[in-house]
Design an enzyme around this catalytic site. Structure first.
Site, PDB file in Angstrom:
ATOM      1  N   SER A  35       0.797  -1.232   0.000  1.00 25.08           N
ATOM      2  CA  SER A  35       0.000   0.000   0.000  1.00 25.08           C
ATOM      3  C   SER A  35       0.829   1.281   0.000  1.00 25.08           C
ATOM      4  CB  SER A  35      -0.948   0.023   1.205  1.00 25.08           C
ATOM      5  OG  SER A  35      -0.212  -0.057   2.416  1.00 25.08           O
ATOM      6  N   ASP A 312      -3.700   7.737   8.385  1.00 24.32           N
ATOM      7  CA  ASP A 312      -4.406   6.793   9.262  1.00 24.32           C
ATOM      8  C   ASP A 312      -3.378   6.143  10.184  1.00 24.32           C
ATOM      9  OD1 ASP A 312      -3.129   4.896   7.655  1.00 24.32           O
ATOM     10  OD2 ASP A 312      -4.916   4.475   6.454  1.00 24.32           O
ATOM     11  N   HIS A 315      -0.477   4.633   7.444  1.00 27.02           N
ATOM     12  CA  HIS A 315      -0.050   5.267   6.205  1.00 27.02           C
ATOM     13  C   HIS A 315       0.240   6.759   6.382  1.00 27.02           C
ATOM     14  CE1 HIS A 315      -2.611   1.828   4.845  1.00 27.02           C
ATOM     15  NE2 HIS A 315      -1.529   1.613   4.116  1.00 27.02           N
TER      16      HIS A 315
END
Length: 340
Positions: A35, A312, A315
């Site tokens: 990610s 978050d 990330h």
């Protein structure tokens, strides 16, 4: 004579910068990993739900953050547009390369049912066989690989302890090294692998300090992981007889960027706490972007996402990635420039 030499010395760095720019401009970027690099492959994830993407492009578009991520900044450095996600390859041009990274995946199989690094490379090999990319496309490209963090999360959740972690680190890095060699065997001449980020600084961990400090104990794993990566990359380059492989130091760039933000906050207490997430769950069991069966949000979003370091609990926000990129920028010319 001295003055003339001084002029030459002043012009030389400028000449090198221009030469490097000419070398990397127009290069294709092939992206593998998780990610931290995924720009839209995980179609059914929170990355395609509000409030992701609120800073850039202004709506959820598949990035795990409020805006631009590391891939975008690396593409910008190369003076190309961000490569198309593999999942969207039929609806976009592929002239800038392609992004195979898939959020939540790793070197091995993780809790996310997505393509791990081996499967991502399978897809790359398939495109080469289909002549989507020529031999010269691949040879002149830059490859970036970022994987491993999700493997460690899977290991810890499965074993519930860190016994056997040293053996696991070695097996993980050995498998990652096999993958790097395979990418090289497909023709890539410039392969950059990220060092693991300091996981003890992620909000999901630093919450234990009420977001005051990184939890250094948790940084032992990435330190040990990175030490083996560095040694393996050195060995790979000896085997190949040239510097095909380089490392991108996410570990120290993260730490330096966070320390700078913390120092600024000491001087001005109104600034955002870099360790605190902007988009935070209301209670355990939820995450940013999740809603209940009635559509009620189970998260809160900070007032100024554009100023946050973390988006978050795991990330970086766009501002965070930009800060990390600025730490990396001075070394990028050496990493992906003419002297690669």
């Amino acid at each position: 004579m001295v003055k003339q030499n001084q002029s030459i010395m002043v012009l030389l760095p400028l000449f090198l910068i221009l030469a490097i720019s000419a070398e990397v401009e127009g290069a294709k970027l092939f992206v593998f990993g998780d990610s931290y690099l995924d720009t839209g492959n995980y179609l059914n994830s929170v990355s395609y739900k509000p409030p992701y993407g609120i800073t850039f492009p202004g709506y959820p578009a598949g990035r795990f953050g409020n805006g631009r991520i590391l891939t975008d900044y690396l593409a910008s450095f190369l003076k190309i547009e961000t490569p198309t996600p593999y999942a969207l390859k039929n609806s976009s041009n592929l002239q800038n390369g392609i992004n195979f990274a898939f959020g939540g995946t790793g070197v091995f199989q993780t809790r996310v049912n997505g393509p791990n690094l081996t499967v991502q490379i399978d897809s790359f090999e398939q495109l080469i066989k289909q002549n989507v990319y020529s031999k010269s496309d691949v040879e002149s490209s830059i490859v970036i690989v970022n994987a491993g963090a999700n493997d460690y999360i899977t290991f810890i959740l499965k074993d519930r302890n860190l016994f056997g972690i040293a053996k696991y680190i070695k097996s993980l890095v050995d498998e990652l090294t096999i993958n790097l060699k395979r990418i090289h065997s497909l023709g890539a001449g410039k392969i950059v692998v990220s060092l693991l980020q300091p996981v003890g600084c992620l909000p999901t961990v630093s919450v234990a300090s009420l977001y005051n400090d990184c939890i250094d104990l948790f940084n032992n794993v990435p330190r040990d992981h990175n030490k083996i990566i560095l040694q393996n990359v050195e060995n790979l380059n000896k085997e190949s007889g040239k510097s095909v492989f380089r490392t991108l130091d996410l570990y120290n760039s993260f730490l330096s960027a966070i320390e700078e933000k913390q120092k600024s906050r000491q001087e001005n207490s109104t600034l955002v706490n870099p360790l605190e997430p902007c988009c935070a769950p209301l209670k355990a069991g939820y995450e940013c972007g999740k809603v209940d069966e009635n559509g009620k949000k189970k998260y809160t979003v900070c007032e100024k996402p554009e100023l946050s370091f973390f988006w978050d609990t795991v990330h970086p926000a766009q501002n965070g990635w930009y800060s990390i990129f600025k730490q990396l920028e001075s070394s990028l010319s050496q990493i992906i420039g003419t002297n690669f």
